[in-house]
Design a protein around this motif. Structure first.
Motif, PDB file in Angstrom:
ATOM      1  N   ALA A  27      -0.101   2.875  -4.708  1.00 42.59           N
ATOM      2  CA  ALA A  27      -0.235   1.598  -4.619  1.00 42.59           C
ATOM      3  C   ALA A  27      -1.789   0.892  -4.361  1.00 42.59           C
ATOM      4  O   ALA A  27      -2.090  -0.337  -4.334  1.00 42.59           O
ATOM      5  CB  ALA A  27       0.730   1.189  -3.893  1.00 42.59           C
ATOM      6  N   ALA A  28      -1.864   1.819  -2.588  1.00 42.26           N
ATOM      7  CA  ALA A  28      -3.057   0.755  -1.791  1.00 42.26           C
ATOM      8  C   ALA A  28      -4.188   0.859  -2.681  1.00 42.26           C
ATOM      9  O   ALA A  28      -4.899  -0.321  -2.692  1.00 42.26           O
ATOM     10  CB  ALA A  28      -2.908   1.791  -0.724  1.00 42.26           C
ATOM     11  N   CYS A  31      -4.143  -2.278  -5.151  1.00 46.97           N
ATOM     12  CA  CYS A  31      -3.892  -3.010  -4.778  1.00 46.97           C
ATOM     13  C   CYS A  31      -5.862  -3.208  -3.906  1.00 46.97           C
ATOM     14  O   CYS A  31      -6.032  -4.711  -4.663  1.00 46.97           O
ATOM     15  CB  CYS A  31      -3.500  -3.341  -3.186  1.00 46.97           C
ATOM     16  SG  CYS A  31      -3.399  -4.948  -2.411  1.00 46.97           S
ATOM     17  N   THR A  35      -7.882  -6.294  -5.490  1.00 47.29           N
ATOM     18  CA  THR A  35      -8.344  -7.638  -4.580  1.00 47.29           C
ATOM     19  C   THR A  35     -10.360  -7.900  -5.069  1.00 47.29           C
ATOM     20  O   THR A  35     -10.559  -8.914  -5.089  1.00 47.29           O
ATOM     21  CB  THR A  35      -8.204  -7.172  -2.942  1.00 47.29           C
ATOM     22  OG1 THR A  35      -9.709  -6.198  -3.202  1.00 47.29           O
ATOM     23  CG2 THR A  35      -6.923  -7.105  -2.668  1.00 47.29           C
ATOM     24  N   ALA A 305       5.624   1.726  -3.174  1.00 49.51           N
ATOM     25  CA  ALA A 305       4.302   1.145  -3.483  1.00 49.51           C
ATOM     26  C   ALA A 305       4.103  -0.657  -3.148  1.00 49.51           C
ATOM     27  O   ALA A 305       3.171  -1.024  -3.144  1.00 49.51           O
ATOM     28  CB  ALA A 305       5.243   0.204  -5.372  1.00 49.51           C
ATOM     29  N   ALA A 309       0.809  -1.139  -1.291  1.00 50.51           N
ATOM     30  CA  ALA A 309       0.103  -2.429  -1.843  1.00 50.51           C
ATOM     31  C   ALA A 309      -0.293  -2.494  -0.953  1.00 50.51           C
ATOM     32  O   ALA A 309      -1.510  -3.946  -0.515  1.00 50.51           O
ATOM     33  CB  ALA A 309       1.047  -3.403  -2.516  1.00 50.51           C
ATOM     34  N   GLY A 312      -3.456  -1.977   0.909  1.00 53.11           N
ATOM     35  CA  GLY A 312      -4.506  -1.900  -0.226  1.00 53.11           C
ATOM     36  C   GLY A 312      -4.878  -3.373   0.491  1.00 53.11           C
ATOM     37  O   GLY A 312      -6.525  -3.589   0.196  1.00 53.11           O
ATOM     38  N   ALA A 341      -3.765  -9.119  -6.504  1.00 53.99           N
ATOM     39  CA  ALA A 341      -3.628  -7.805  -6.231  1.00 53.99           C
ATOM     40  C   ALA A 341      -2.023  -7.113  -5.477  1.00 53.99           C
ATOM     41  O   ALA A 341      -1.989  -5.349  -6.673  1.00 53.99           O
ATOM     42  CB  ALA A 341      -4.492  -7.406  -5.446  1.00 53.99           C
ATOM     43  N   PRO A 342      -1.637  -6.938  -4.423  1.00 54.01           N
ATOM     44  CA  PRO A 342      -0.228  -6.520  -4.152  1.00 54.01           C
ATOM     45  C   PRO A 342       1.065  -5.973  -5.861  1.00 54.01           C
ATOM     46  O   PRO A 342       1.596  -5.073  -5.941  1.00 54.01           O
ATOM     47  CB  PRO A 342       0.124  -7.307  -3.571  1.00 54.01           C
ATOM     48  CG  PRO A 342      -0.830  -8.521  -2.833  1.00 54.01           C
ATOM     49  CD  PRO A 342      -1.693  -8.725  -4.321  1.00 54.01           C
ATOM     50  N   ALA A 345       0.055  -4.368  -8.599  1.00 57.75           N
ATOM     51  CA  ALA A 345      -0.129  -2.925  -7.528  1.00 57.75           C
ATOM     52  C   ALA A 345       1.135  -2.087  -8.091  1.00 57.75           C
ATOM     53  O   ALA A 345       1.626  -1.041  -8.340  1.00 57.75           O
ATOM     54  CB  ALA A 345      -0.258  -2.613  -6.221  1.00 57.75           C
ATOM     55  N   VAL A 346       2.420  -2.945  -7.799  1.00 61.00           N
ATOM     56  CA  VAL A 346       3.780  -2.554  -7.585  1.00 61.00           C
ATOM     57  C   VAL A 346       3.991  -2.994  -8.922  1.00 61.00           C
ATOM     58  O   VAL A 346       5.249  -1.778  -9.764  1.00 61.00           O
ATOM     59  CB  VAL A 346       4.421  -4.269  -7.275  1.00 61.00           C
ATOM     60  CG1 VAL A 346       5.889  -3.541  -6.893  1.00 61.00           C
ATOM     61  CG2 VAL A 346       4.243  -3.839  -5.268  1.00 61.00           C
ATOM     62  N   THR A 349       2.393   0.642 -10.189  1.00 61.83           N
ATOM     63  CA  THR A 349       3.369   2.449  -9.470  1.00 61.83           C
ATOM     64  C   THR A 349       4.375   2.570  -9.835  1.00 61.83           C
ATOM     65  O   THR A 349       4.811   3.380 -10.434  1.00 61.83           O
ATOM     66  CB  THR A 349       3.062   1.720  -7.753  1.00 61.83           C
ATOM     67  OG1 THR A 349       1.544   1.087  -7.954  1.00 61.83           O
ATOM     68  CG2 THR A 349       2.895   3.049  -7.458  1.00 61.83           C
TER      69      THR A 349
END
Length: 779
Positions: A27-28, A31, A35, A305, A309, A312, A341-342, A345-346, A349
């Protein structure tokens, strides 16, 4: 079912810790890449030098193409330029006559090379565009006067401009670092393009629409943050680069995450087979078992996640800062943070965790209740046929992608395709791991308990083998792909450079003076640039043709460079052009030209995709001062002697940074998987202790097991990297890949050290507990 999943998470924290770590890192990474993409999509550069003028009239910062869609319709495509498009100076008079315009100030730009490096010079009248204030001294009035940002009034300053070298007296020091300033008449004399200017500042802001109507298609009119687009030409290209880098890094990270999480959940499910089999024996249906494991995965996915995130976001800021420091992104393009972005990511993931868990649960969920307990106590004797079919499909994908790589000749296409090919082969290794382990472990020089442990549970061995192979394969592929191209380019440059000296930067007048010096046989001016066709950007060099054969050998395979003159071009092989064809390109400043191909050559990596007449390139770049290849054997000249003019590769550091992130992610998943696998063998280790083995003997056995798997992973990962790079080298360089054994040994050694550490630490923790207590502990 959710209550069962919560209960399992609460009482089996150690089993799910590995999955949590893998999903957190995934997730990081996703994310952080998001970005970068957000910055590329929504980022804007605020004006700096043009901040004082509410309206800026300038040349179009983009090249425009019409792409034939095949049905009689055309689609307009626009790409950012790499050089500034100049506009007629007479346009300022037209703008002054527009109703509502109070003031119109033209700007002339002059490339300057001084003691402090490169700078841009302007006429003093354009200082109002910032506006520039003086900290000391006065404005320049005469031809020999100059204003600088750093220095002292009265100092003498020697600079080089397209008009040649000159000496100036510093008469003023500016507060802002907006370049250097000449008198208005001197700037016009020094300008590389007489009768043209780089921009026109217009006051007031309300006149923008009238000015836009007046200039028509001769220029673009920008207000607000749009002024930054025409001031900082690298911003649009950087935005495109951030989008492509973010997508490539994020996609690769997601694929690595899928492989890693699948392996992690596979080990977790394997360690819980007795528990899951018991559920089947007490009448739990296969669907209920799958729902239980899927629910656990969703809970772990969400728990990992969300903080991943959030982590990230600073990682993305750090990446952006590194790219700015490496020159891949201009500092004028700030980082843009937002919810995209977050959330992405979630959204990526959590489903990945659910899919990985459901795939891992297939075998146990399909057991019949009467077989469940007995089956759970044994390692399956064969690999499921569906897994074998999926592995063979991955092998086929690897073969196809490798063959495609052999026909790819551009960085833009090979960049994302190369790691994808390595991942396809690694996926095949992961899926076919139990079969490979069963077939190859007998060849590894390990006997006794080590060999027995490795062969006893090939699923566990395969789960550890996958991330190890992934780390070694990705490291070798991405690192050696870069060195393969760089070595080939350097070799071509060395082989093709016949000159005894490389001097520069140099103006046309200086080159002409150098040709008249005794002992100088030939001087070839070289000016490097980037041009663009509708489908791809190209590196290009502009050369003077007189005496070209004395200084440069491009290894021409058809045509002749003697025909290189106005309206013609030479191209490297693999561009799909032959002598007599027409080449339509946009120059660095967006000017469209059509050229006839007069030669095709092989050494394009060392000298550029295109070779063009020097005057054509010089008329469309910001700094028309290149280097000079000089054939003067035995003559002592000031400059760098016998230096290969290899192609510029400013993206190497950025590529290595991206490589480091992906490999670090793969390394984390490898350590995570190994630690989880060893932690799950606590009962087995306790049994060895009760049977009379010392802690030292148990740890030595585990080390030998790990080294055996590292050896197998090195062979498989090295094979994947070599096969992938063979296809890459065939397409990009036409030669075998650069595969230095010493560097590869270092990669294997680093992977082995991580693997040993990931084995030893949890093993020591497990051995601290009393063996009887471990065997009697409740699972």
């Amino acid at each position: 079912m959710i209550s069962f999943a919560l209960h399992a998470l609460r009482h089996r924290k150690a089993s799910f810790a590995g999955a949590f770590a893998a999903l957190f890192c995934a997730a990081a990474m996703i994310c952080a890449c998001g970005t970068l993409m957000t910055t590329g999509l929504a980022g804007h550069a605020r004006p700096g030098r043009y901040a004082g003028a509410p309206v800026i009239v300038a040349g179009d910062p983009e090249s425009h193409f019409l792409k034939d869609k095949g049905d009689g319709e055309f689609k307009r495509k626009s790409k950012p330029n790499t050089a500034r498009a100049w506009i007629p100076a007479a346009l300022a008079e037209r703008i002054r006559s527009v109703p509502g315009v109070e003031r119109a100030v033209p700007e002339v730009s002059v490339p300057v090379l001084g003691p402090d490096g490169k700078a841009t010079g302007h006429g003093w009248e354009s200082a109002a565009l910032t506006p520039v204030a003086l900290r000391a001294g006065r404005a320049p009035r005469a031809a020999g006067e100059i204003v600088v940002a750093r220095g002292r009034v009265g100092a003498r300053l020697r600079v080089l401009t397209p008009a040649g070298p000159g000496a100036y007296t510093v008469v003023g020091v500016s507060r802002q670092n907006a370049g250097v300033f000449f008198s208005t008449g001197e700037a016009a004399r020094l300008a590389a393009r007489p009768g043209q200017v780089t921009a026109i500042g217009v006051w007031p802001a309300g006149a923008a629409k009238a000015v836009r109507d007046a200039v028509g298609g001769a220029a673009v009119v920008r207000t607000g943050d749009g002024r930054g687009q025409v001031e900082f030409l690298g911003v649009d290209a950087a935005r495109t680069r951030l989008i492509s880098m973010g997508a490539a890094l994020g996609g690769t990270s997601l694929l690595v995450a899928l492989l890693a999480v699948t392996g992690t959940f596979g080990i977790t499910v394997q360690q819980r087979e007795r528990e899951l089999a018991l559920l089947r024996a007490v009448a739990a249906t296969p669907r209920q078992v799958r729902r239980l494991i899927g629910g656990e995965a969703l809970l772990v996915g969400v728990l990992a996640a969300v903080p991943g995130a959030l982590a990230g976001l600073p990682l993305g800021a750090w990446l952006h800062g590194r790219f700015v420091g490496l020159g891949a992104v201009p500092a004028e393009l700030p980082l843009v943070l937002g919810p995209f972005a977050p959330l992405a990511a979630v959204a990526a993931t959590v489903p990945a965790a659910w899919i990985a868990a459901r795939v891992s649960a297939r075998r146990v969920a399909r057991l019949r209740p009467v077989e469940a307990l007995g089956e759970a106590a044994l390692t399956p004797g064969r690999t499921p046929w569906l897994r074998v079919l999926a592995g063979l499909a991955a092998v086929a994908a690897g073969v196809v992608l490798t063959l495609v790589l052999t026909s790819v000749h551009s960085d833009a296409a090979s960049g994302p395709l190369t790691p994808l090919t390595a991942l396809a082969w690694t996926t095949a290794i992961t899926l076919l791991g139990p079969l490979l382990a069963r077939c190859t472990l007998g060849l590894i020089p390990a006997g006794g308990l080590v060999a027995a442990n490795l062969r006893a549970d090939t699923r566990r061995t395969a789960a550890v083998l996958g991330p190890l192979t992934l780390m070694i394969a990705l490291s070798g592929t991405l690192m050696f792909a870069e060195t393969t191209v760089k070595n080939a380019a350097a070799e071509q440059a060395r082989a093709g450079t016949r000159a005894s000296h490389v001097l520069g930067p140099m103006t046309a007048a200086q080159a002409a003076e150098l040709r008249r010096r005794p002992g100088v046989r030939a001087v070839t001016q070289v000016l490097r640039t980037r041009v663009r066709a509708i489908g791809s950007p190209y590196s290009a060099q502009g050369v003077t043709t007189e005496g070209l054969g004395e200084t440069m050998d491009l290894k021409v395979v058809s045509g002749t460079l003697a025909d290189l003159r106005e309206g013609t071009a030479a191209v490297r092989t693999h561009l799909g052009k032959k002598v007599g064809d027409t080449l339509a390109i946009a120059m660095a400043d967006g000017t469209p030209v059509r050229l006839r191909v007069v030669a095709v050559y092989e050494r394009g990596l060392g000298f550029g995709d295109l070779t063009l007449p020097y005057p054509l390139v010089a008329a469309h770049v910001d700094v028309p001062m290149g280097t000079a290849l000089v054939a003067a054997p035995g003559v002592k000249l000031t400059g760098t002697a016998v230096r290969a003019a290899s192609r510029e590769n400013s993206g190497s550091a950025v590529n290595y940074l991206s490589l480091g992130l992906i490999v670090a992610f793969a390394g984390i998943t490898m350590v995570n998987t190994l630690a989880l696998a060893v932690a799950g063998r606590s009962r087995e280790l306790a049994l060895l202790r009760l049977a009379g083995s010392s802690r030292r003997q148990v740890l030595r056995t585990l080390r030998f097991e790990t080294l055996a798997v590292v050896l197998l992973a090195a062979a498989l990962g090295g094979g994947i990297a070599f096969v992938t790079l063979t296809g890459f080298g065939a397409g990009m360089t036409g030669s075998s890949p650069a595969f230095p054994p010493g560097v590869f040994a270092g990669i294997v050694a680093a992977a082995g050290a991580l693997a040993l550490a990931a084995t030893a630490l949890p093993a020591r923790a497990a051995l601290r507990a009393a063996p009887a207590a471990v065997l009697g502990a409740r699972e």
